[in-house]
Design a protein around this motif. Structure first.
Motif, PDB file in Angstrom:
ATOM      1  N   ASN A 104      13.802  -4.186   3.692  1.00  9.35           N
ATOM      2  CA  ASN A 104      12.902  -3.077   3.379  1.00  9.35           C
ATOM      3  C   ASN A 104      12.989  -2.788   1.887  1.00  9.35           C
ATOM      4  O   ASN A 104      13.944  -2.192   1.415  1.00  9.35           O
ATOM      5  CB  ASN A 104      13.322  -1.849   4.192  1.00  9.35           C
ATOM      6  CG  ASN A 104      12.430  -0.652   3.925  1.00  9.35           C
ATOM      7  OD1 ASN A 104      11.476  -0.736   3.159  1.00  9.35           O
ATOM      8  ND2 ASN A 104      12.748   0.454   4.561  1.00  9.35           N
ATOM      9  N   CYS A 127       5.287   2.465   8.459  1.00 12.25           N
ATOM     10  CA  CYS A 127       5.286   1.327   7.541  1.00 12.25           C
ATOM     11  C   CYS A 127       4.315   0.238   7.993  1.00 12.25           C
ATOM     12  O   CYS A 127       4.425  -0.915   7.572  1.00 12.25           O
ATOM     13  CB  CYS A 127       6.692   0.756   7.390  1.00 12.25           C
ATOM     14  SG  CYS A 127       7.886   1.962   6.765  1.00 12.25           S
ATOM     15  N   GLY A 150      10.870  -0.962   0.347  1.00 14.17           N
ATOM     16  CA  GLY A 150      10.219   0.322   0.077  1.00 14.17           C
ATOM     17  C   GLY A 150      11.223   1.421  -0.220  1.00 14.17           C
ATOM     18  O   GLY A 150      12.434   1.206  -0.213  1.00 14.17           O
ATOM     19  N   GLU A 151      10.696   2.616  -0.456  1.00 17.18           N
ATOM     20  CA  GLU A 151      11.565   3.737  -0.802  1.00 17.18           C
ATOM     21  C   GLU A 151      11.821   4.665   0.376  1.00 17.18           C
ATOM     22  O   GLU A 151      12.521   5.677   0.230  1.00 17.18           O
ATOM     23  CB  GLU A 151      10.950   4.522  -1.969  1.00 17.18           C
ATOM     24  CG  GLU A 151      10.924   3.682  -3.246  1.00 17.18           C
ATOM     25  CD  GLU A 151      10.355   4.426  -4.434  1.00 17.18           C
ATOM     26  OE1 GLU A 151       9.869   5.556  -4.255  1.00 17.18           O
ATOM     27  OE2 GLU A 151      10.404   3.869  -5.538  1.00 17.18           O
ATOM     28  N   ALA A 152      11.249   4.342   1.510  1.00 17.45           N
ATOM     29  CA  ALA A 152      11.474   5.150   2.716  1.00 17.45           C
ATOM     30  C   ALA A 152      12.003   4.263   3.829  1.00 17.45           C
ATOM     31  O   ALA A 152      11.691   3.071   3.893  1.00 17.45           O
ATOM     32  CB  ALA A 152      10.174   5.818   3.152  1.00 17.45           C
ATOM     33  N   ASP A 153      12.817   4.842   4.696  1.00 10.82           N
ATOM     34  CA  ASP A 153      13.272   4.107   5.876  1.00 10.82           C
ATOM     35  C   ASP A 153      12.074   3.757   6.752  1.00 10.82           C
ATOM     36  O   ASP A 153      11.110   4.515   6.820  1.00 10.82           O
ATOM     37  CB  ASP A 153      14.230   4.966   6.705  1.00 10.82           C
ATOM     38  CG  ASP A 153      15.521   5.269   5.963  1.00 10.82           C
ATOM     39  OD1 ASP A 153      15.715   4.720   4.859  1.00 10.82           O
ATOM     40  OD2 ASP A 153      16.320   6.060   6.497  1.00 10.82           O
ATOM     41  N   GLY A 203       6.451  -3.515   1.772  1.00  5.50           N
ATOM     42  CA  GLY A 203       7.786  -2.979   1.965  1.00  5.50           C
ATOM     43  C   GLY A 203       8.701  -3.812   2.830  1.00  5.50           C
ATOM     44  O   GLY A 203       9.849  -4.052   2.481  1.00  5.50           O
ATOM     45  N   ALA A 209      15.780   2.119   3.739  1.00 10.70           N
ATOM     46  CA  ALA A 209      15.169   1.766   2.456  1.00 10.70           C
ATOM     47  C   ALA A 209      16.145   0.955   1.613  1.00 10.70           C
ATOM     48  O   ALA A 209      17.318   1.301   1.501  1.00 10.70           O
ATOM     49  CB  ALA A 209      14.757   3.039   1.721  1.00 10.70           C
ATOM     50  N   GLY A 210      15.670  -0.122   1.056  1.00  8.89           N
ATOM     51  CA  GLY A 210      16.476  -0.929   0.156  1.00  8.89           C
ATOM     52  C   GLY A 210      17.490  -1.821   0.846  1.00  8.89           C
ATOM     53  O   GLY A 210      18.290  -2.481   0.182  1.00  8.89           O
TER      54      GLY A 210
END
Ligand code: CU
Length: 160
Positions: free
Chosen positions: A57, A138, A59-62, A31, A101-102
């Motif tokens: 990041n 994470c 990943g899909e989560a902060d 991530g 995220a992102g």
């Protein structure tokens, strides 16, 4: 991307922490990614320096960076610069830094940065040192930081 290097940290605190976090490390590799990481050489007589990098990041989560550890410093803090009364001041961020995220968060001169204290080794431009971030859920991110000369850019408002 910079090579991710697994470090052996000594010390009871780190060992205890690491034991509890070991299962989450693969998540971090998937991530969070650190690029363009560097720290500055220090003026003579100083034992503190600043570090800069980009962290993205995927990943899909902060992910929240809770703290950082360094191979050359026993005290690493997250800081940001802030204008107050016409002065540029630094403010520690004891709660760490959230990487949404992102998104990519850039630590750069005049903004968010890392401070490394109590450095006993001399830093030569071109050397590399190791840093790692511990996160909330994470895992940990370990990365290499290049040492760059202080003369490349002025320190501009770095006061401790
Ligand atoms: Cu600072």
């Amino acid at each position: 991307m910079k090579t991710i290097i697994v470090l052996i940290f000594t010390g009871i605190t780190q060992l205890a922490f690491h034991a509890g976090e070991a299962h989450a490390e693969s998540t971090a590799v998937a991530g969070l990614e650190v690029t363009e990481a560097y720290i500055r050489t220090m003026p003579p007589g100083r034992t503190t320096t600043a570090g800069f990098l980009s962290i993205s990041n995927a990943g899909e989560a902060d992910c929240q960076l809770l703290n950082a550890e360094s191979s050359i410093s026993d005290r690493v803090e997250f800081h940001e610069h802030q204008h107050a009364d016409g002065m540029m001041r630094m403010r520690p961020l004891p709660d760490g830094v959230i990487i949404p995220a992102g998104e990519t968060v850039v630590f750069k001169p005049g903004g968010l940065h890392i401070m490394l204290f109590n450095i006993t080794s001399e830093l030569e431009a071109g050397e590399v040192t190791q840093l790692r971030f511990n996160t909330d859920h994470c895992g940990t991110v370990q990365f290499t930081t290049e040492v760059r000369s202080l003369l490349d850019k002025p320190m501009g408002g770095m006061h401790h």
